[in-house]
Design a protein around this motif. Structure first.
Motif, PDB file in Angstrom:
ATOM      1  N   CYS A 152      34.540  38.888  37.255  1.00 30.78           N
ATOM      2  CA  CYS A 152      35.033  38.115  36.112  1.00 30.78           C
ATOM      3  C   CYS A 152      34.035  38.218  34.952  1.00 30.78           C
ATOM      4  N   ARG A 153      34.581  38.347  33.729  1.00 31.12           N
ATOM      5  CA  ARG A 153      33.706  38.511  32.566  1.00 31.12           C
ATOM      6  C   ARG A 153      33.045  37.206  32.145  1.00 31.12           C
ATOM      7  N   SER A 199      40.548  44.420  42.178  1.00 35.41           N
ATOM      8  CA  SER A 199      39.565  43.354  41.955  1.00 35.41           C
ATOM      9  C   SER A 199      38.472  43.825  41.004  1.00 35.41           C
ATOM     10  N   SER A 200      37.867  42.878  40.305  1.00 36.66           N
ATOM     11  CA  SER A 200      36.763  43.172  39.390  1.00 36.66           C
ATOM     12  C   SER A 200      35.963  41.895  39.183  1.00 36.66           C
ATOM     13  N   ILE A 216      42.706  34.803  39.926  1.00 40.39           N
ATOM     14  CA  ILE A 216      41.321  34.583  40.353  1.00 40.39           C
ATOM     15  C   ILE A 216      41.335  34.066  41.787  1.00 40.39           C
ATOM     16  N   ASN A 217      40.528  34.681  42.644  1.00 47.41           N
ATOM     17  CA  ASN A 217      40.433  34.282  44.051  1.00 47.41           C
ATOM     18  C   ASN A 217      39.368  33.193  44.197  1.00 47.41           C
ATOM     19  N   ASP A 255      36.218  36.518  42.586  1.00 46.09           N
ATOM     20  CA  ASP A 255      36.558  37.758  41.900  1.00 46.09           C
ATOM     21  C   ASP A 255      37.841  37.567  41.109  1.00 46.09           C
ATOM     22  N   CYS A 256      37.963  38.343  40.035  1.00 45.96           N
ATOM     23  CA  CYS A 256      39.195  38.355  39.246  1.00 45.96           C
ATOM     24  C   CYS A 256      40.061  39.533  39.686  1.00 45.96           C
ATOM     25  N   TYR A 257      41.372  39.359  39.652  1.00 45.83           N
ATOM     26  CA  TYR A 257      42.301  40.375  40.140  1.00 45.83           C
ATOM     27  C   TYR A 257      43.333  40.707  39.073  1.00 45.83           C
ATOM     28  N   SER A 258      43.664  41.996  39.039  1.00 41.58           N
ATOM     29  CA  SER A 258      44.760  42.473  38.190  1.00 41.58           C
ATOM     30  C   SER A 258      45.890  42.924  39.103  1.00 41.58           C
ATOM     31  N   TRP A 266      32.173  33.436  33.388  1.00 40.64           N
ATOM     32  CA  TRP A 266      32.219  32.499  34.509  1.00 40.64           C
ATOM     33  C   TRP A 266      31.019  31.557  34.436  1.00 40.64           C
ATOM     34  N   LYS A 282      47.386  38.443  35.984  1.00 42.03           N
ATOM     35  CA  LYS A 282      45.962  38.237  36.267  1.00 42.03           C
ATOM     36  C   LYS A 282      45.803  37.026  37.181  1.00 42.03           C
TER      37      LYS A 282
END
Length: 519
Positions: free
Chosen positions: A260-261, A257-258, A216-217, A228-231, A263, A214
């Motif tokens: 972030c839950r 990308s998704s 984070i950009n 955005d958060c990345y997997s 923040w 996981k």
């Protein structure tokens, strides 16, 4: 007297019907001429404000602005993914040089090299939290547990190979054996699973290591946007399919990308997001307005076409007339269509519409020509793939051959293509020279020249039409019967004393002295 009265009544009725037909015909002619006027001419003739043109211009500005903003943000996303891929390769691949060769990242040539590279991946994975510079960590499942690292090896089910005796016994059926490892106990993998890592290289096809991370950009904060958060789904493959003594190591990354839950951010990034949402909403409203106006225009055009077709059928007995990835795709395509759609307004000015007229005139001939040339091109493609594929990297695959020949057709990279052929087989070397020289000579000096000649011929035809006048269609012949209607494109070409500007709806009438000089 009674007969005379009937005759007069019939004459009056015929006269009334004829008058109604004439009025109907004149109304149809007026509507047709008004439909084919430019926005400026419509404004001069009936004070019709060109709303649709204004909306199109506004839509161009807004969609282009939206595209630029998305492109700038997309650059940050692309750079983040590329730099993460480079970082992970440097973290997990032993002796990685920083440059991939032939799509693989590293190659090893000994059993000890395979073991060292394999164990290096596991050691680095167990120390990820201490090694990684960026905000990246192990992925978790729904129960907040760490997802395991999984090692799978594919082997032939049974086999024995004796090269000295030129003998082998292989069961080609593959079997897969996998081993999951918890990130917290990776340091115990060697003592507890020693037998798993005892590889039979003569049976080994490949080893695949997969794990999830996981990240984070955070760099988007600089552009005042929410990160955005990345997997990251990472797969490291030790490829031994060729059994050639060279084991290729690949590292493939799939980044998703998704939002972030959880923040929390201070500053102007959140406010900037609201502004972008408002702007996007305004773009949607403008596009819907444009769609409504265009739909209305199409409906009116269809009704007018039906009226004219009915008129021709009744009077002349004629029925017809002659004449992120997903986001980037939608945004790019919409911007292309918006800009191309503006060409319609240049169609009112034939001198500024040479490109479209030339393309229309040349398209049927070009299509037939391309079908014939395409068969020759495909023949060279298949021939180059079969004969030169084993000896030249540009001919290893069908798509590569097609791309290489297209490059040669345009005169690019010729010397490199000749020079890179591996001089191991004299017969193939001679064939390659004959193949390349014949293709270049045929397509550059003949096919390409003929293609350009077709376009030039169509262009000359359009130039002659512009000088002598375009052939009149049935619709234009019908419209020509009306002499006293407002100015149209055709009447402007016939009147040497009146001219219009493309960018202005104002009418320019020459001075009397100029008219005298012209006379």
């Amino acid at each position: 007297m009674e007969l005379l009265a009937r005759y007069l009544d019939r004459s009056n009725s015929v006269s009334s019907t004829t008058t109604q037909d004439l009025i109907k015909e004149e109304n149809l002619r007026d509507d047709l001429k008004f439909y084919f006027m430019s926005p400026c001419e419509k404004y001069r003739a009936r004070r019709h404000i060109p709303w649709k043109l204004g909306v199109q211009i506004l839509k161009i500005v807004m969609i282009t602005t939206q595209l630029v903003l998305f492109g700038l943000n997309n650059q940050l996303v692309v750079s983040y993914k590329e730099e993460n891929a480079m970082a992970l390769k440097n973290l997990f691949l032993k002796d990685y040089s920083g440059v991939d060769e032939d799509d693989y990242s590293v190659a090893v040539y000994s059993q000890q090299g395979v073991y060292d590279s394999l164990f290096y991946v596991l050691d680095q994975y167990s120390q990820l939290s201490r090694l990684a510079v960026g905000p990246i960590s192990y992925a978790e499942d729904e129960d907040s547990g760490l997802l395991p690292l999984v090692i799978c090896k594919n082997l032939y089910r049974r086999g024995s190979v004796t090269p000295s005796d030129e003998a082998y016994d292989i069961d080609a059926q593959l079997e897969t054996v996998c081993l999951p490892l918890d990130p917290k106990t990776v340091h115990l993998w060697k003592t507890q699973n020693a037998s798993f890592f005892d590889l039979d290289f003569y049976r080994l096809v490949d080893v695949k290591i997969t794990f999830n991370l996981k990240g984070i950009n955070l760099q988007t904060v600089q552009s005042r946007e929410l990160p955005d958060c990345y997997s990251f789904s990472v797969m490291i493959t030790f490829d031994n399919q060729c059994h050639s003594g060279k084991v290729k190591i690949f590292l493939d990354i799939d980044a998703q990308s998704s939002a972030c839950r959880g923040w929390k951010i201070s500053g102007t990034a959140q406010k900037n997001t609201h502004y972008l949402l408002v702007f996007d909403g305004f773009v949607i409203v403008v596009c819907l307005t444009s769609a409504v106006l265009c739909t209305r225009s199409i409906v009116l055009a269809v009704k007018l076409l039906q009226r004219f077709s009915r008129f021709l059928h009744e009077n002349y007995n004629r029925k017809s007339l002659t004449s992120y990835d997903v986001c980037s795709i939608f945004l790019g395509t919409s911007t292309l269509l918006v800009w191309v759609g503006v060409i319609r307004y240049l169609g009112y000015f034939q001198k500024y519409n040479v490109l479209i007229l030339t393309m229309k005139a040349a398209f049927p001939k070009v299509l037939r020509f391309c079908c014939c040339a395409g068969m020759i091109y495909l023949g060279y493609t298949f021939c180059g793939w079969i004969v030169l594929g084993p000896y030249h990297e540009k001919f290893e695959g069908l798509s590569l051959v097609a791309e290489c020949l297209f490059s040669l057709l345009n005169g690019d990279d010729m010397f490199t293509t000749f020079a890179q052929l591996k001089d191991k087989n004299t017969l193939v070397w001679i064939f390659s020279r004959a193949y390349l020289y014949s293709f270049i000579s045929l397509f550059i000096y003949m096919v390409l020249s003929l293609f350009i000649a077709l376009i030039t011929d169509a262009y000359e035809t359009i130039k002659n039409y512009q000088r002598d006048g375009f052939p009149l269609t049935d619709l234009q012949k019908f419209l020509r019967d009306q002499k006293d209607f407002g100015a149209s494109e055709e009447s402007r070409q016939m009147d040497p004393y009146t001219s219009y500007s493309v960018f202005c709806c104002c009418e320019k009438v020459p001075e009397s002295d100029d008219i005298a000089l012209i006379s």
